[in-house]
Design a protein around this motif. Structure first.
Motif, PDB file in Angstrom:
ATOM      1  N   GLU A   1      24.239 -31.188  -9.390  1.00 44.17           N
ATOM      2  CA  GLU A   1      25.250 -31.935 -10.120  1.00 44.17           C
ATOM      3  C   GLU A   1      26.587 -31.250  -9.916  1.00 44.17           C
ATOM      4  O   GLU A   1      26.654 -30.040  -9.699  1.00 44.17           O
ATOM      5  CB  GLU A   1      24.921 -31.970 -11.618  1.00 44.17           C
ATOM      6  CG  GLU A   1      23.615 -32.673 -11.943  1.00 44.17           C
ATOM      7  CD  GLU A   1      23.289 -32.579 -13.426  1.00 44.17           C
ATOM      8  OE1 GLU A   1      24.099 -31.964 -14.164  1.00 44.17           O
ATOM      9  OE2 GLU A   1      22.265 -33.114 -13.838  1.00 44.17           O
ATOM     10  N   ILE A   2      27.662 -32.022  -9.988  1.00 42.76           N
ATOM     11  CA  ILE A   2      28.993 -31.446  -9.816  1.00 42.76           C
ATOM     12  C   ILE A   2      29.236 -30.382 -10.880  1.00 42.76           C
ATOM     13  O   ILE A   2      28.949 -30.574 -12.058  1.00 42.76           O
ATOM     14  CB  ILE A   2      30.062 -32.554  -9.899  1.00 42.76           C
ATOM     15  CG1 ILE A   2      29.893 -33.530  -8.732  1.00 42.76           C
ATOM     16  CG2 ILE A   2      31.464 -31.965  -9.888  1.00 42.76           C
ATOM     17  CD1 ILE A   2      30.839 -34.689  -8.764  1.00 42.76           C
ATOM     18  N   ASN A   3      29.746 -29.220 -10.429  1.00 44.46           N
ATOM     19  CA  ASN A   3      30.034 -28.087 -11.306  1.00 44.46           C
ATOM     20  C   ASN A   3      28.793 -27.581 -12.042  1.00 44.46           C
ATOM     21  O   ASN A   3      28.866 -27.064 -13.157  1.00 44.46           O
ATOM     22  CB  ASN A   3      31.119 -28.453 -12.339  1.00 44.46           C
ATOM     23  CG  ASN A   3      32.421 -28.826 -11.674  1.00 44.46           C
ATOM     24  OD1 ASN A   3      32.801 -28.234 -10.662  1.00 44.46           O
ATOM     25  ND2 ASN A   3      33.100 -29.816 -12.223  1.00 44.46           N
ATOM     26  N   ASN A   4      27.629 -27.772 -11.419  1.00 42.12           N
ATOM     27  CA  ASN A   4      26.391 -27.283 -12.017  1.00 42.12           C
ATOM     28  C   ASN A   4      25.563 -26.617 -10.936  1.00 42.12           C
ATOM     29  O   ASN A   4      25.987 -26.510  -9.794  1.00 42.12           O
ATOM     30  CB  ASN A   4      25.625 -28.453 -12.658  1.00 42.12           C
ATOM     31  CG  ASN A   4      24.708 -27.988 -13.778  1.00 42.12           C
ATOM     32  OD1 ASN A   4      24.325 -26.826 -13.837  1.00 42.12           O
ATOM     33  ND2 ASN A   4      24.373 -28.894 -14.663  1.00 42.12           N
ATOM     34  N   THR A   5      24.379 -26.173 -11.295  1.00 40.43           N
ATOM     35  CA  THR A   5      23.530 -25.477 -10.336  1.00 40.43           C
ATOM     36  C   THR A   5      22.988 -26.432  -9.287  1.00 40.43           C
ATOM     37  O   THR A   5      22.936 -27.642  -9.473  1.00 40.43           O
ATOM     38  CB  THR A   5      22.342 -24.821 -11.056  1.00 40.43           C
ATOM     39  OG1 THR A   5      21.612 -25.843 -11.746  1.00 40.43           O
ATOM     40  CG2 THR A   5      22.816 -23.774 -12.036  1.00 40.43           C
ATOM     41  N   CYS A   6      22.566 -25.848  -8.176  1.00 38.06           N
ATOM     42  CA  CYS A   6      21.898 -26.606  -7.125  1.00 38.06           C
ATOM     43  C   CYS A   6      20.487 -26.046  -6.994  1.00 38.06           C
ATOM     44  O   CYS A   6      20.295 -24.831  -6.928  1.00 38.06           O
ATOM     45  CB  CYS A   6      22.652 -26.486  -5.807  1.00 38.06           C
ATOM     46  SG  CYS A   6      21.799 -27.286  -4.430  1.00 38.06           S
ATOM     47  N   ASN A   7      19.492 -26.914  -6.971  1.00 39.78           N
ATOM     48  CA  ASN A   7      18.105 -26.493  -6.856  1.00 39.78           C
ATOM     49  C   ASN A   7      17.508 -26.958  -5.536  1.00 39.78           C
ATOM     50  O   ASN A   7      17.817 -28.052  -5.046  1.00 39.78           O
ATOM     51  CB  ASN A   7      17.264 -27.070  -7.996  1.00 39.78           C
ATOM     52  CG  ASN A   7      17.603 -26.429  -9.331  1.00 39.78           C
ATOM     53  OD1 ASN A   7      18.238 -25.383  -9.372  1.00 39.78           O
ATOM     54  ND2 ASN A   7      17.185 -27.050 -10.403  1.00 39.78           N
ATOM     55  N   LEU A   8      16.647 -26.123  -4.973  1.00 40.00           N
ATOM     56  CA  LEU A   8      15.869 -26.511  -3.803  1.00 40.00           C
ATOM     57  C   LEU A   8      14.475 -26.858  -4.283  1.00 40.00           C
ATOM     58  O   LEU A   8      13.799 -26.035  -4.900  1.00 40.00           O
ATOM     59  CB  LEU A   8      15.830 -25.368  -2.783  1.00 40.00           C
ATOM     60  CG  LEU A   8      15.122 -25.684  -1.452  1.00 40.00           C
ATOM     61  CD1 LEU A   8      15.804 -24.970  -0.289  1.00 40.00           C
ATOM     62  CD2 LEU A   8      13.641 -25.297  -1.497  1.00 40.00           C
TER      63      LEU A   8
ATOM     64  N   PHE B   1      13.356 -24.099  -7.022  1.00 35.96           N
ATOM     65  CA  PHE B   1      14.055 -22.825  -6.986  1.00 35.96           C
ATOM     66  C   PHE B   1      15.552 -23.078  -7.156  1.00 35.96           C
ATOM     67  O   PHE B   1      16.107 -23.998  -6.557  1.00 35.96           O
ATOM     68  CB  PHE B   1      13.828 -22.100  -5.651  1.00 35.96           C
ATOM     69  CG  PHE B   1      12.383 -21.879  -5.322  1.00 35.96           C
ATOM     70  CD1 PHE B   1      11.733 -20.737  -5.758  1.00 35.96           C
ATOM     71  CD2 PHE B   1      11.668 -22.824  -4.596  1.00 35.96           C
ATOM     72  CE1 PHE B   1      10.389 -20.528  -5.457  1.00 35.96           C
ATOM     73  CE2 PHE B   1      10.332 -22.622  -4.291  1.00 35.96           C
ATOM     74  CZ  PHE B   1       9.692 -21.473  -4.722  1.00 35.96           C
ATOM     75  N   GLU B   2      16.172 -22.251  -8.000  1.00 42.42           N
ATOM     76  CA  GLU B   2      17.622 -22.334  -8.145  1.00 42.42           C
ATOM     77  C   GLU B   2      18.282 -21.556  -7.012  1.00 42.42           C
ATOM     78  O   GLU B   2      17.904 -20.420  -6.710  1.00 42.42           O
ATOM     79  CB  GLU B   2      18.054 -21.763  -9.485  1.00 42.42           C
ATOM     80  CG  GLU B   2      19.540 -21.929  -9.759  1.00 42.42           C
ATOM     81  CD  GLU B   2      19.932 -21.431 -11.130  1.00 42.42           C
ATOM     82  OE1 GLU B   2      21.146 -21.277 -11.365  1.00 42.42           O
ATOM     83  OE2 GLU B   2      19.033 -21.186 -11.952  1.00 42.42           O
ATOM     84  N   ILE B   3      19.261 -22.183  -6.352  1.00 43.70           N
ATOM     85  CA  ILE B   3      19.974 -21.527  -5.254  1.00 43.70           C
ATOM     86  C   ILE B   3      21.166 -20.783  -5.832  1.00 43.70           C
ATOM     87  O   ILE B   3      22.066 -21.384  -6.421  1.00 43.70           O
ATOM     88  CB  ILE B   3      20.447 -22.555  -4.206  1.00 43.70           C
ATOM     89  CG1 ILE B   3      19.255 -23.319  -3.637  1.00 43.70           C
ATOM     90  CG2 ILE B   3      21.221 -21.870  -3.085  1.00 43.70           C
ATOM     91  CD1 ILE B   3      19.640 -24.427  -2.676  1.00 43.70           C
ATOM     92  N   ILE B   4      21.148 -19.465  -5.673  1.00 40.79           N
ATOM     93  CA  ILE B   4      22.195 -18.630  -6.254  1.00 40.79           C
ATOM     94  C   ILE B   4      22.934 -17.908  -5.141  1.00 40.79           C
ATOM     95  O   ILE B   4      22.327 -17.226  -4.304  1.00 40.79           O
ATOM     96  CB  ILE B   4      21.596 -17.613  -7.235  1.00 40.79           C
ATOM     97  CG1 ILE B   4      20.928 -18.364  -8.385  1.00 40.79           C
ATOM     98  CG2 ILE B   4      22.662 -16.664  -7.755  1.00 40.79           C
ATOM     99  CD1 ILE B   4      20.266 -17.463  -9.388  1.00 40.79           C
ATOM    100  N   LYS B   5      24.243 -18.066  -5.122  1.00 39.37           N
ATOM    101  CA  LYS B   5      25.068 -17.419  -4.104  1.00 39.37           C
ATOM    102  C   LYS B   5      25.262 -15.953  -4.460  1.00 39.37           C
ATOM    103  O   LYS B   5      25.655 -15.616  -5.570  1.00 39.37           O
ATOM    104  CB  LYS B   5      26.421 -18.126  -3.999  1.00 39.37           C
ATOM    105  CG  LYS B   5      27.289 -17.615  -2.858  1.00 39.37           C
ATOM    106  CD  LYS B   5      28.557 -18.457  -2.752  1.00 39.37           C
ATOM    107  CE  LYS B   5      29.442 -18.002  -1.612  1.00 39.37           C
ATOM    108  NZ  LYS B   5      30.655 -18.837  -1.500  1.00 39.37           N
ATOM    109  N   VAL B   6      24.958 -15.083  -3.510  1.00 38.41           N
ATOM    110  CA  VAL B   6      25.093 -13.642  -3.713  1.00 38.41           C
ATOM    111  C   VAL B   6      26.219 -13.129  -2.824  1.00 38.41           C
ATOM    112  O   VAL B   6      26.176 -13.255  -1.604  1.00 38.41           O
ATOM    113  CB  VAL B   6      23.784 -12.909  -3.363  1.00 38.41           C
ATOM    114  CG1 VAL B   6      23.944 -11.407  -3.571  1.00 38.41           C
ATOM    115  CG2 VAL B   6      22.639 -13.450  -4.219  1.00 38.41           C
TER     116      VAL B   6
END
Length: 394
Positions: A75-82, A89-94
């Motif tokens: 969703e816009i301005n929300n988390t992205c899941n795979l 799984f939540e995709i988290i930028k490191v």
């Protein structure tokens, strides 16, 4: 080819589509069907740099035959899941201060550079899916007609198919389906899902229990005979669904055949019904009443409270009578502090094993649980049982 590689989600990620599917191209895939339809210049907010990306179009007929590896849902301005078929799984930028270089091991040539990477973290899926379903699905009415007198059925919520739910919920197909089943949700002939009202189910269950108790038999029951006396009051689809919840698994598809009731499910729903009806019991009175409620069944065996685990809290204190209280752990708050406060409303002392059980669906990290308990509770050492007890902080 010397160029950097970066996975980049723009703010336009879900403007037109609520998910993106990742396909696996087989070895014999005709690459000529891939057509570049647009070059996109992505502007990076952090360093004002830009990346050229390509959008490709694949003929829909070819897409139908391609296996889906996973789906990106966001969703816009929300988390992205795979999402795979079974897991999310939540995709988290490191961020990293050091660039990572990919190189050809044969000639040592640098192929690409990555300045940041993404981690996949397991999501706490059931609670989020449950909350979405509770907030968005309507309750199924007992006779499939709108009743003005019941507020639960008097709402504008729309029933949804599994495909519609997949498009709206950022989780895998099987996780959504498992949550629907765990919540005892009902599917109509149009494959649309509804919530099942617990009191409605309990009323139907109580009648079926009365019927089988009078005949002292759980096996080789005619499904239509069970429904016959209830059809004037309840919708047939609803009755079939409730019957399916208590029969032996192998009989699920026997719409007109003989069926057998599952004795463990009879014990379970009888106990839940009693707990829910009065909320709080002396433990001895509850066990006696539970046993008496199913005493007419030939297959009666020793009752074990573990059958009902997840639906009660025990308050055992040597200075007073043992108490059992109804609590549906599926309905407890989804955040740690709110759940802890809710549990302390039932009793003032818990051992670690109890708290571990009541928090397991929102926290499976024991180290984190220990740290939060130290912060939010008062810890007391039980001399007699040689265990730690956790009390609310005043």
């Amino acid at each position: 080819m010397n160029e950097s590689i970066e996975l980049f989600f723009s703010s336009e990620f879900t403007n037109n589509l609520n998910d993106y599917r990742l396909f696996e191209l087989p070895d014999n895939f005709d690459m000529s069907t891939l057509e570049i339809i647009e070059d996109i210049n992505l502007q990076h907010e952090d360093n004002n740099s830009s990346t050229t990306s390509f959008m490709m179009d694949i003929d829909n007929d070819n897409l139908d035959n391609l296996p889906i590896i996973a789906t990106l849902k966001g969703e816009i301005n929300n988390t992205c899941n795979l999402c795979t078929e079974n897991q999310t799984f939540e995709i988290i930028k490191v961020e990293t201060s050091n660039g990572v270089f990919f190189f050809n091991s044969k000639n040592g040539e640098i192929c690409a550079q990555v300045n940041n990477f993404y981690e996949l973290q397991n999501c706490n899926n059931f609670i989020k899916i449950r909350e979405f379903l509770e907030n968005n699905l309507p309750y199924y009415n007992q006779n499939s007609l709108q009743q003005k007198g019941n507020v639960k059925f008097r709402n504008l919520k729309k029933s949804k198919t599994l495909q519609e739910l997949e498009n709206e919920i950022q989780f895998s197909t099987n996780e959504i389906l498992q949550t629907l089943q765990k919540m005892k949700c009902l599917q109509n002939l149009n494959n649309e899902w509804f919530l099942l009202d617990e009191k409605l189910f309990q009323n139907i269950f109580d009648f079926i229990l009365l019927h089988v108790s009078e005949n002292n038999n759980l096996n080789n029951l005619n499904r239509n005979d069970l429904k016959k006396e209830l059809l004037e009051q309840y919708d047939e689809l609803l009755l079939d669904h409730c019957i399916n919840l208590i029969i032996v698994k192998n009989d699920y598809n026997n719409k007109d055949e003989l069926i057998s009731l599952d004795i463990n499910k009879i014990y379970f729903y009888t106990g839940i019904g009693l707990l829910n009806k009065y909320q709080k019991w002396r433990l001895k009175d509850f066990m006696d009443t539970w046993k008496e409620s199913i005493s007419s069944l030939q297959q009666l065996k020793l009752l074990d409270l573990n059958i009902l685990r997840g639906y009660f809290i025990l308050d055992i204190d040597e200075s007073k009578e043992d108490i059992i209280m109804y609590v549906n752990t599926l309905q407890l708050p989804s955040t740690f502090k709110e759940r802890l406060d809710s549990l302390f409303k039932y009793k003032q002392k818990y051992n670690y094993e109890e708290l571990q059980f009541y928090f397991k669906d929102i926290m499976n990290d024991n180290v984190m649980l220990d740290q939060l308990l130290k912060k939010h509770t008062k810890i007391q050492q039980s001399v007699l049982k040689k265990e730690k007890l956790y009390l609310p902080k005043k």
